[in-house]
Design an enzyme around this catalytic site. Structure first.
Site, mmCIF file in Angstrom:
data_model
loop_
_atom_site.group_PDB
_atom_site.id
_atom_site.type_symbol
_atom_site.label_atom_id
_atom_site.label_comp_id
_atom_site.label_asym_id
_atom_site.label_seq_id
_atom_site.Cartn_x
_atom_site.Cartn_y
_atom_site.Cartn_z
ATOM 1 N N ARG A 114 3.825 -7.365 -18.660
ATOM 2 C CA ARG A 114 3.871 -6.858 -20.028
ATOM 3 C C ARG A 114 5.266 -6.516 -20.534
ATOM 4 O O ARG A 114 5.406 -5.930 -21.609
ATOM 5 C CB ARG A 114 2.971 -5.624 -20.143
ATOM 6 C CG ARG A 114 1.518 -5.882 -19.781
ATOM 7 C CD ARG A 114 0.870 -6.917 -20.673
ATOM 8 N NE ARG A 114 -0.544 -7.121 -20.337
ATOM 9 C CZ ARG A 114 -1.351 -7.963 -20.964
ATOM 10 N NH1 ARG A 114 -0.894 -8.684 -21.966
ATOM 11 N NH2 ARG A 114 -2.610 -8.099 -20.580
ATOM 12 N N ASN A 171 -0.793 4.334 -10.385
ATOM 13 C CA ASN A 171 0.191 4.586 -9.339
ATOM 14 C C ASN A 171 1.339 3.594 -9.505
ATOM 15 O O ASN A 171 1.293 2.707 -10.375
ATOM 16 C CB ASN A 171 -0.436 4.507 -7.942
ATOM 17 C CG ASN A 171 -1.086 3.153 -7.668
ATOM 18 O OD1 ASN A 171 -0.452 2.112 -7.770
ATOM 19 N ND2 ASN A 171 -2.366 3.179 -7.311
ATOM 20 N N SER A 223 0.794 -1.231 0.000
ATOM 21 C CA SER A 223 0.000 0.000 0.000
ATOM 22 C C SER A 223 0.831 1.288 0.000
ATOM 23 O O SER A 223 0.386 2.288 -0.582
ATOM 24 C CB SER A 223 -0.986 0.002 1.174
ATOM 25 O OG SER A 223 -0.307 -0.120 2.412
#
Length: 246
Positions: free
Chosen positions: A200, A189, A69
Protein backbone atom coordinates in the site's frame (compact mmCIF):
# COMPACT_ATOMS: atom_id res chain seq x y z
CA UNK A 1 -37.74 6.49 16.27
CA UNK A 2 -38.22 9.52 14.04
CA UNK A 3 -35.25 11.87 13.79
CA UNK A 4 -36.15 15.49 13.19
CA UNK A 5 -33.08 17.71 12.69
CA UNK A 6 -33.80 21.39 13.20
CA UNK A 7 -32.35 22.18 9.77
CA UNK A 8 -30.52 20.50 6.95
CA UNK A 9 -26.98 19.94 8.17
CA UNK A 10 -24.36 21.30 5.83
CA UNK A 11 -21.74 19.01 4.36
CA UNK A 12 -18.03 19.59 4.90
CA UNK A 13 -15.18 18.41 2.71
CA UNK A 14 -11.70 17.10 3.46
CA UNK A 15 -8.71 16.00 1.41
CA UNK A 16 -6.58 14.63 4.28
CA UNK A 17 -6.87 11.51 6.42
CA UNK A 18 -6.30 11.18 10.18
CA UNK A 19 -4.08 8.50 11.72
CA UNK A 20 -3.36 8.49 15.46
CA UNK A 21 -1.41 5.89 17.43
CA UNK A 22 -3.62 5.44 20.48
CA UNK A 23 -2.05 2.39 22.14
CA UNK A 24 1.04 0.27 21.65
CA UNK A 25 3.30 -2.40 23.05
CA UNK A 26 6.05 -2.44 20.47
CA UNK A 27 9.84 -2.21 20.65
CA UNK A 28 12.81 -3.68 18.82
CA UNK A 29 13.63 -5.74 21.91
CA UNK A 30 10.35 -7.65 21.37
CA UNK A 31 11.85 -9.14 18.22
CA UNK A 32 15.02 -10.19 20.02
CA UNK A 33 13.60 -12.09 22.97
CA UNK A 34 11.07 -13.78 20.70
CA UNK A 35 13.87 -14.93 18.38
CA UNK A 36 16.37 -15.98 21.05
CA UNK A 37 13.99 -18.26 22.92
CA UNK A 38 14.67 -20.86 20.21
CA UNK A 39 18.29 -21.20 21.32
CA UNK A 40 18.44 -19.65 24.80
CA UNK A 41 15.17 -20.74 26.39
CA UNK A 42 14.42 -18.83 29.58
CA UNK A 43 17.67 -16.88 29.26
CA UNK A 44 15.99 -15.02 26.39
CA UNK A 45 14.16 -13.00 29.05
CA UNK A 46 17.38 -11.04 29.53
CA UNK A 47 16.80 -9.41 26.16
CA UNK A 48 13.84 -7.48 27.56
CA UNK A 49 16.14 -5.14 29.50
CA UNK A 50 19.13 -5.04 27.14
CA UNK A 51 19.81 -2.34 24.56
CA UNK A 52 18.51 -3.72 21.24
CA UNK A 53 21.09 -1.68 19.33
CA UNK A 54 23.71 -4.30 20.22
CA UNK A 55 21.69 -6.93 18.36
CA UNK A 56 20.57 -5.04 15.27
CA UNK A 57 22.49 -7.56 13.18
CA UNK A 58 20.14 -10.30 14.38
CA UNK A 59 17.11 -8.20 13.43
CA UNK A 60 18.57 -7.71 9.96
CA UNK A 61 19.27 -11.45 9.65
CA UNK A 62 15.71 -12.34 10.61
CA UNK A 63 14.35 -9.84 8.10
CA UNK A 64 16.70 -10.89 5.31
CA UNK A 65 16.11 -14.63 5.70
CA UNK A 66 12.39 -14.10 6.34
CA UNK A 67 12.11 -15.58 9.82
CA UNK A 68 8.82 -13.80 10.39
CA UNK A 69 7.29 -14.95 13.66
CA UNK A 70 9.59 -12.90 15.99
CA UNK A 71 8.10 -9.75 14.43
CA UNK A 72 4.61 -10.69 15.61
CA UNK A 73 5.16 -10.28 19.38
CA UNK A 74 4.08 -6.65 19.57
CA UNK A 75 0.93 -4.62 19.08
CA UNK A 76 -0.11 -1.22 17.76
CA UNK A 77 -3.62 0.26 17.73
CA UNK A 78 -4.39 3.15 15.41
CA UNK A 79 -7.40 5.44 15.19
CA UNK A 80 -8.05 6.15 11.52
CA UNK A 81 -10.47 8.58 9.91
CA UNK A 82 -10.68 8.17 6.14
CA UNK A 83 -13.19 7.73 3.30
CA UNK A 84 -15.19 4.50 3.32
CA UNK A 85 -13.53 3.34 0.09
CA UNK A 86 -10.19 3.31 1.94
CA UNK A 87 -11.62 0.97 4.57
CA UNK A 88 -12.93 -1.36 1.88
CA UNK A 89 -9.33 -1.78 0.72
CA UNK A 90 -8.16 -2.22 4.32
CA UNK A 91 -10.42 -5.22 4.78
CA UNK A 92 -8.35 -7.17 2.26
CA UNK A 93 -5.69 -7.29 4.98
CA UNK A 94 -7.02 -9.88 7.43
CA UNK A 95 -4.09 -11.89 8.83
CA UNK A 96 -2.71 -10.15 11.91
CA UNK A 97 -5.29 -7.34 11.86
CA UNK A 98 -8.33 -6.49 13.98
CA UNK A 99 -10.88 -3.81 13.08
CA UNK A 100 -13.79 -2.00 14.68
CA UNK A 101 -15.50 0.62 12.54
CA UNK A 102 -18.09 3.30 13.17
CA UNK A 103 -21.60 1.92 12.62
CA UNK A 104 -24.21 3.50 10.37
CA UNK A 105 -26.83 1.34 12.09
CA UNK A 106 -26.29 2.75 15.56
CA UNK A 107 -25.49 6.40 14.94
CA UNK A 108 -26.35 9.15 12.47
CA UNK A 109 -23.42 9.51 10.11
CA UNK A 110 -21.82 12.94 9.94
CA UNK A 111 -21.69 14.81 6.60
CA UNK A 112 -17.92 14.83 6.11
CA UNK A 113 -16.82 13.86 2.60
CA UNK A 114 -13.61 13.35 0.66
CA UNK A 115 -12.60 15.66 -2.18
CA UNK A 116 -9.11 15.24 -3.71
CA UNK A 117 -6.60 17.95 -2.94
CA UNK A 118 -4.71 19.85 -5.60
CA UNK A 119 -1.74 17.48 -5.39
CA UNK A 120 -3.88 14.40 -6.15
CA UNK A 121 -3.12 13.05 -9.65
CA UNK A 122 -6.41 12.69 -11.52
CA UNK A 123 -5.73 11.16 -14.92
CA UNK A 124 -5.08 7.45 -15.50
CA UNK A 125 -3.00 6.48 -18.53
CA UNK A 126 -2.07 3.07 -19.94
CA UNK A 127 -3.60 -0.36 -19.62
CA UNK A 128 -4.36 -2.34 -16.44
CA UNK A 129 -1.19 -3.56 -14.81
CA UNK A 130 0.96 -0.93 -16.53
CA UNK A 131 -0.96 2.28 -16.05
CA UNK A 132 0.17 5.44 -14.35
CA UNK A 133 -1.50 8.50 -12.93
CA UNK A 134 -0.58 11.99 -14.09
CA UNK A 135 -1.50 15.51 -13.06
CA UNK A 136 -4.95 16.78 -13.89
CA UNK A 137 -5.61 20.13 -15.50
CA UNK A 138 -7.06 23.02 -13.50
CA UNK A 139 -10.35 22.45 -15.32
CA UNK A 140 -10.39 18.77 -14.32
CA UNK A 141 -9.71 19.63 -10.70
CA UNK A 142 -12.48 22.23 -10.71
CA UNK A 143 -14.89 19.76 -12.30
CA UNK A 144 -14.00 16.97 -9.88
CA UNK A 145 -14.48 19.15 -6.81
CA UNK A 146 -17.72 20.70 -8.02
CA UNK A 147 -19.36 17.47 -9.15
CA UNK A 148 -18.32 15.53 -6.05
CA UNK A 149 -19.50 18.23 -3.66
CA UNK A 150 -22.86 18.54 -5.43
CA UNK A 151 -23.38 14.77 -5.36
CA UNK A 152 -22.43 14.58 -1.69
CA UNK A 153 -24.85 17.36 -0.71
CA UNK A 154 -27.70 15.75 -2.62
CA UNK A 155 -27.02 12.33 -1.08
CA UNK A 156 -26.85 13.67 2.47
CA UNK A 157 -30.04 15.68 2.06
CA UNK A 158 -31.79 12.49 0.92
CA UNK A 159 -30.35 10.68 3.95
CA UNK A 160 -31.64 13.34 6.33
CA UNK A 161 -35.02 13.40 4.64
CA UNK A 162 -35.47 9.68 5.24
CA UNK A 163 -34.33 9.93 8.85
CA UNK A 164 -36.80 12.76 9.48
CA UNK A 165 -39.57 10.57 8.04
CA UNK A 166 -38.77 7.79 10.48
CA UNK A 167 -36.80 5.51 8.18
CA UNK A 168 -34.25 3.44 10.09
CA UNK A 169 -30.64 4.56 9.96
CA UNK A 170 -29.54 1.20 8.61
CA UNK A 171 -31.85 1.69 5.61
CA UNK A 172 -31.31 5.41 5.03
CA UNK A 173 -27.52 5.04 4.92
CA UNK A 174 -27.80 3.17 1.62
CA UNK A 175 -27.95 6.48 -0.27
CA UNK A 176 -24.59 7.67 1.08
CA UNK A 177 -21.50 7.38 -1.14
CA UNK A 178 -18.17 5.72 -0.37
CA UNK A 179 -16.54 9.16 -0.26
CA UNK A 180 -18.11 9.61 3.20
CA UNK A 181 -15.57 9.72 6.03
CA UNK A 182 -15.77 6.91 8.54
CA UNK A 183 -13.59 6.07 11.54
CA UNK A 184 -12.17 2.88 12.94
CA UNK A 185 -9.62 1.34 15.25
CA UNK A 186 -7.12 -0.94 13.54
CA UNK A 187 -4.78 -3.16 15.55
CA UNK A 188 -1.82 -4.97 14.03
CA UNK A 189 1.68 -6.24 14.73
CA UNK A 190 4.88 -5.26 12.96
CA UNK A 191 4.82 -8.24 10.59
CA UNK A 192 1.27 -7.57 9.42
CA UNK A 193 2.01 -3.85 9.11
CA UNK A 194 5.07 -4.56 6.97
CA UNK A 195 2.98 -6.68 4.63
CA UNK A 196 0.45 -3.83 4.43
CA UNK A 197 3.15 -1.26 3.71
CA UNK A 198 4.75 -3.43 1.05
CA UNK A 199 1.47 -3.38 -0.89
CA UNK A 200 0.00 0.00 0.00
CA UNK A 201 2.96 2.37 -0.30
CA UNK A 202 5.42 3.23 -3.04
CA UNK A 203 9.04 3.50 -1.94
CA UNK A 204 12.39 3.84 -3.68
CA UNK A 205 13.84 0.95 -1.64
CA UNK A 206 11.05 -1.49 -2.46
CA UNK A 207 12.28 -4.63 -4.23
CA UNK A 208 8.78 -5.32 -5.53
CA UNK A 209 6.96 -2.33 -7.05
CA UNK A 210 3.51 -1.46 -5.74
CA UNK A 211 0.83 0.77 -7.23
CA UNK A 212 -1.51 1.72 -4.37
CA UNK A 213 -4.41 4.10 -4.54
CA UNK A 214 -3.16 7.38 -3.17
CA UNK A 215 -5.74 7.67 -0.39
CA UNK A 216 -4.80 4.39 1.31
CA UNK A 217 -1.14 5.21 0.75
CA UNK A 218 -1.68 8.40 2.75
CA UNK A 219 -2.90 6.26 5.65
CA UNK A 220 0.02 3.86 5.24
CA UNK A 221 2.58 6.67 5.28
CA UNK A 222 1.23 8.00 8.57
CA UNK A 223 1.11 4.55 10.15
CA UNK A 224 4.67 3.89 9.04
CA UNK A 225 5.90 7.12 10.62
CA UNK A 226 4.46 6.06 13.99
CA UNK A 227 5.89 2.54 13.70
CA UNK A 228 9.35 3.79 12.71
CA UNK A 229 9.49 5.77 15.93
CA UNK A 230 8.61 2.70 18.02
CA UNK A 231 10.81 0.13 16.28
CA UNK A 232 13.57 2.03 14.44
CA UNK A 233 15.90 -0.96 14.01
CA UNK A 234 13.14 -3.14 12.62
CA UNK A 235 12.01 -0.35 10.32
CA UNK A 236 15.57 0.16 9.05
CA UNK A 237 15.95 -3.57 8.39
CA UNK A 238 12.63 -3.58 6.52
CA UNK A 239 13.88 -0.84 4.21
CA UNK A 240 17.35 -2.35 3.81
CA UNK A 241 15.86 -5.66 2.69
CA UNK A 242 13.57 -4.38 -0.02
CA UNK A 243 10.48 -3.64 2.10
CA UNK A 244 9.36 -7.25 1.85
CA UNK A 245 7.55 -8.55 4.93
CA UNK A 246 9.34 -11.53 6.52
Amino acid sequence: MTETPAEIEKASFRSEVTVELVKHSAADSDVLWAARVSTAGEQSLEEITKDPERSKGLINFLMRDRHGSPFEHNSMTFFISAPIFVFREFMRHRVGWSYNEESGRYRRLEPVFYVPGEARKLVQQGRPGKYEFVEGTPAQHELTGRVMEDAYRHAYEAYQEMLAAGVAREVARAVLPVGLFSSMYATCNARSLMHFLGLRTQHEQAAVPSFPQREIEMVGERMEAHWAGLMPLTHAAFNANGRVAP
